[in-house]
Design a protein around this motif. Structure first.
Motif, PDB file in Angstrom:
ATOM      1  N   GLY A  21     -27.540  19.812  -2.129  1.00 51.32           N
ATOM      2  CA  GLY A  21     -26.848  20.985  -1.600  1.00 51.32           C
ATOM      3  C   GLY A  21     -25.845  20.614  -0.543  1.00 51.32           C
ATOM      4  O   GLY A  21     -24.725  21.114  -0.499  1.00 51.32           O
ATOM      5  N   LEU A  22     -26.252  19.653   0.331  1.00 51.58           N
ATOM      6  CA  LEU A  22     -25.327  19.217   1.378  1.00 51.58           C
ATOM      7  C   LEU A  22     -24.130  18.509   0.776  1.00 51.58           C
ATOM      8  O   LEU A  22     -22.998  18.672   1.220  1.00 51.58           O
ATOM      9  N   ASP A  23     -24.370  17.716  -0.278  1.00 48.78           N
ATOM     10  CA  ASP A  23     -23.278  16.975  -0.891  1.00 48.78           C
ATOM     11  C   ASP A  23     -22.318  17.876  -1.644  1.00 48.78           C
ATOM     12  O   ASP A  23     -21.194  17.483  -1.924  1.00 48.78           O
ATOM     13  N   ASN A  24     -22.770  19.087  -1.985  1.00 50.25           N
ATOM     14  CA  ASN A  24     -21.946  19.975  -2.797  1.00 50.25           C
ATOM     15  C   ASN A  24     -21.034  20.882  -1.986  1.00 50.25           C
ATOM     16  O   ASN A  24     -20.371  21.741  -2.540  1.00 50.25           O
ATOM     17  N   TYR A  25     -21.029  20.743  -0.650  1.00 49.79           N
ATOM     18  CA  TYR A  25     -20.106  21.526   0.161  1.00 49.79           C
ATOM     19  C   TYR A  25     -18.671  21.152  -0.191  1.00 49.79           C
ATOM     20  O   TYR A  25     -18.344  19.988  -0.407  1.00 49.79           O
ATOM     21  N   ASP A  26     -17.802  22.149  -0.230  1.00 46.88           N
ATOM     22  CA  ASP A  26     -16.393  21.897  -0.526  1.00 46.88           C
ATOM     23  C   ASP A  26     -15.740  21.106   0.610  1.00 46.88           C
ATOM     24  O   ASP A  26     -16.047  21.311   1.782  1.00 46.88           O
ATOM     25  N   GLU A  27     -14.843  20.223   0.233  1.00 39.99           N
ATOM     26  CA  GLU A  27     -14.052  19.483   1.209  1.00 39.99           C
ATOM     27  C   GLU A  27     -12.747  20.230   1.462  1.00 39.99           C
ATOM     28  O   GLU A  27     -12.233  20.914   0.566  1.00 39.99           O
ATOM     29  N   PRO A  28     -12.187  20.122   2.678  1.00 43.74           N
ATOM     30  CA  PRO A  28     -10.894  20.771   2.934  1.00 43.74           C
ATOM     31  C   PRO A  28      -9.813  20.157   2.060  1.00 43.74           C
ATOM     32  O   PRO A  28      -9.765  18.933   1.881  1.00 43.74           O
ATOM     33  N   GLU A  29      -8.952  20.990   1.521  1.00 46.01           N
ATOM     34  CA  GLU A  29      -7.926  20.502   0.602  1.00 46.01           C
ATOM     35  C   GLU A  29      -6.514  20.922   0.993  1.00 46.01           C
ATOM     36  O   GLU A  29      -5.543  20.448   0.406  1.00 46.01           O
ATOM     37  N   SER A  30      -6.379  21.797   1.974  1.00 44.12           N
ATOM     38  CA  SER A  30      -5.046  22.224   2.386  1.00 44.12           C
ATOM     39  C   SER A  30      -4.462  21.231   3.383  1.00 44.12           C
ATOM     40  O   SER A  30      -5.183  20.534   4.092  1.00 44.12           O
ATOM     41  N   PHE A  31      -3.136  21.204   3.428  1.00 40.51           N
ATOM     42  CA  PHE A  31      -2.453  20.180   4.220  1.00 40.51           C
ATOM     43  C   PHE A  31      -1.472  20.838   5.180  1.00 40.51           C
ATOM     44  O   PHE A  31      -0.539  21.531   4.755  1.00 40.51           O
ATOM     45  N   LEU A  32      -1.702  20.628   6.465  1.00 37.61           N
ATOM     46  CA  LEU A  32      -0.779  21.108   7.495  1.00 37.61           C
ATOM     47  C   LEU A  32       0.121  19.952   7.909  1.00 37.61           C
ATOM     48  O   LEU A  32      -0.352  18.879   8.281  1.00 37.61           O
ATOM     49  N   GLU A  33       1.401  20.194   7.830  1.00 35.97           N
ATOM     50  CA  GLU A  33       2.390  19.181   8.200  1.00 35.97           C
ATOM     51  C   GLU A  33       3.336  19.770   9.234  1.00 35.97           C
ATOM     52  O   GLU A  33       3.901  20.851   9.023  1.00 35.97           O
ATOM     53  N   GLY A  34       3.510  19.096  10.365  1.00 36.05           N
ATOM     54  CA  GLY A  34       4.332  19.660  11.430  1.00 36.05           C
ATOM     55  C   GLY A  34       5.240  18.649  12.089  1.00 36.05           C
ATOM     56  O   GLY A  34       5.148  17.436  11.855  1.00 36.05           O
ATOM     57  N   LYS A  35       6.130  19.168  12.937  1.00 38.28           N
ATOM     58  CA  LYS A  35       7.028  18.313  13.707  1.00 38.28           C
ATOM     59  C   LYS A  35       7.252  18.945  15.072  1.00 38.28           C
ATOM     60  O   LYS A  35       7.230  20.165  15.218  1.00 38.28           O
ATOM     61  N   ILE A  36       7.446  18.081  16.058  1.00 39.96           N
ATOM     62  CA  ILE A  36       7.710  18.514  17.437  1.00 39.96           C
ATOM     63  C   ILE A  36       9.198  18.348  17.680  1.00 39.96           C
ATOM     64  O   ILE A  36       9.742  17.246  17.525  1.00 39.96           O
ATOM     65  N   THR A  37       9.867  19.445  18.052  1.00 39.68           N
ATOM     66  CA  THR A  37      11.326  19.418  18.103  1.00 39.68           C
ATOM     67  C   THR A  37      11.888  20.021  19.384  1.00 39.68           C
ATOM     68  O   THR A  37      11.239  20.801  20.083  1.00 39.68           O
ATOM     69  N   GLY A  75       7.553  12.063  16.018  1.00 41.61           N
ATOM     70  CA  GLY A  75       7.358  13.451  16.398  1.00 41.61           C
ATOM     71  C   GLY A  75       6.736  14.323  15.326  1.00 41.61           C
ATOM     72  O   GLY A  75       6.763  15.553  15.441  1.00 41.61           O
ATOM     73  N   THR A  76       6.147  13.709  14.296  1.00 41.27           N
ATOM     74  CA  THR A  76       5.474  14.483  13.258  1.00 41.27           C
ATOM     75  C   THR A  76       3.958  14.408  13.445  1.00 41.27           C
ATOM     76  O   THR A  76       3.442  13.549  14.153  1.00 41.27           O
ATOM     77  N   PHE A  77       3.253  15.318  12.773  1.00 42.53           N
ATOM     78  CA  PHE A  77       1.793  15.306  12.795  1.00 42.53           C
ATOM     79  C   PHE A  77       1.287  15.961  11.520  1.00 42.53           C
ATOM     80  O   PHE A  77       2.035  16.671  10.831  1.00 42.53           O
ATOM     81  N   SER A  78       0.026  15.725  11.179  1.00 43.86           N
ATOM     82  CA  SER A  78      -0.529  16.303   9.965  1.00 43.86           C
ATOM     83  C   SER A  78      -2.036  16.427  10.090  1.00 43.86           C
ATOM     84  O   SER A  78      -2.671  15.749  10.910  1.00 43.86           O
ATOM     85  N   ALA A  79      -2.625  17.282   9.260  1.00 42.01           N
ATOM     86  CA  ALA A  79      -4.071  17.486   9.241  1.00 42.01           C
ATOM     87  C   ALA A  79      -4.477  18.075   7.904  1.00 42.01           C
ATOM     88  O   ALA A  79      -3.739  18.865   7.311  1.00 42.01           O
ATOM     89  N   VAL A  80      -5.648  17.673   7.413  1.00 41.58           N
ATOM     90  CA  VAL A  80      -6.235  18.250   6.200  1.00 41.58           C
ATOM     91  C   VAL A  80      -7.232  19.316   6.649  1.00 41.58           C
ATOM     92  O   VAL A  80      -8.163  19.028   7.405  1.00 41.58           O
ATOM     93  N   LEU A  81      -7.048  20.563   6.167  1.00 37.78           N
ATOM     94  CA  LEU A  81      -7.812  21.697   6.673  1.00 37.78           C
ATOM     95  C   LEU A  81      -8.274  22.607   5.543  1.00 37.78           C
ATOM     96  O   LEU A  81      -7.798  22.502   4.409  1.00 37.78           O
ATOM     97  N   PHE A  82      -9.193  23.514   5.874  1.00 34.84           N
ATOM     98  CA  PHE A  82      -9.518  24.618   4.979  1.00 34.84           C
ATOM     99  C   PHE A  82      -8.454  25.698   5.125  1.00 34.84           C
ATOM    100  O   PHE A  82      -7.794  25.805   6.166  1.00 34.84           O
TER     101      PHE A  82
END
Length: 224
Positions: A21-37, A75-82
């Motif tokens: 059950g623990l192994d069957n949890y969904d992993e985050p698949e969305s991708f946030l991509e940003g820049k500091i300007t 100046g960029t950054f990224s994260a994998v999120l729900f």
């Protein structure tokens, strides 16, 4: 013994079921991509040792701890999120810009783009760095953006990798008592064995503001 065996078997199956059950949890698949300007231009930053840190918060969940996101040199950054709503917060007193823990609200779904607009104390333009014999020479134009801000030092930094900043370098030259405007800075590498033996060399100019924990940087130049 048979009863004991049956009990042990049931416990084993229960543990296996929980584990599966623990192994069957969904992993985050969305991708946030940003820049500091600033005024649409990405800022040159420190990209090592978590120099520039942003914090993501997702409301509505039991765990309200921040998700730390770190900026890269360009100046960029990224994260994998729900998927879902997030608050992106600039860390207080972190960065070469005016910072009051500004908050940006983001709806993450699939690939999501984000721009963090800041007001740096100074900017660097018209930069150039060259290697001539045993001298690294740099020039740039430093513009003052925030009134009353003062330059604590200008740095010419040399590294054997593409990671170049005030903590990651094998040679540096510092200048103090510098006013905004055209600035020239040079580094004699004659007696620097690390620089002399390096197969590749990269250089960058940094400007640090009095009272700021981080410098703002020029683009990176490959010298050899």
């Amino acid at each position: 013994m048979k009863k004991i065996w049956n009990i042990c078997s049931l416990l084993s199956l229960s543990l296996l079921a929980v584990s599966c059950g623990l192994d069957n949890y969904d992993e985050p698949e969305s991708f946030l991509e940003g820049k500091i300007t600033y005024e649409g231009k990405q800022l040159g930053l420190k990209g090592t040792n978590g120099g520039i840190q942003l914090q993501l918060y997702q409301d509505g969940y039991a765990n309200h701890n921040a998700i730390n996101v770190y900026a890269t040199q360009d100046g960029t950054f990224s994260a994998v999120l729900f998927d879902g709503p997030y608050k992106l917060v600039t860390k207080d007193k972190n960065g070469p810009w005016v910072n009051k823990r500004d908050t940006i609200y983001i709806e993450v779904k699939g690939k999501t783009l984000c721009e963090v607009k800041v007001t740096p104390y100074f900017t660097i333009s018209d930069e150039n760095i060259v290697l001539n014999n045993n001298t690294v020479s740099g020039t740039c134009n430093i513009q003052q953006i925030v009134q009353d801000s003062k330059i604590s030092q200008v740095m010419l930094l040399v590294s054997q990798t593409t990671f170049v900043d005030e903590n990651t370098n094998i040679g540096r030259q510092n200048l103090s008592n510098i006013a905004p405007g055209t600035t020239n800075i040079s580094l004699d590498i004659t007696n620097n064995k690390n620089v002399q033996s390096a197969k590749a060399l990269f250089a960058r100019i940094g400007v640090k503001t009095t009272g700021a924990d981080q410098a703002i940087y020029s683009e990176i130049f490959r010298l050899k």
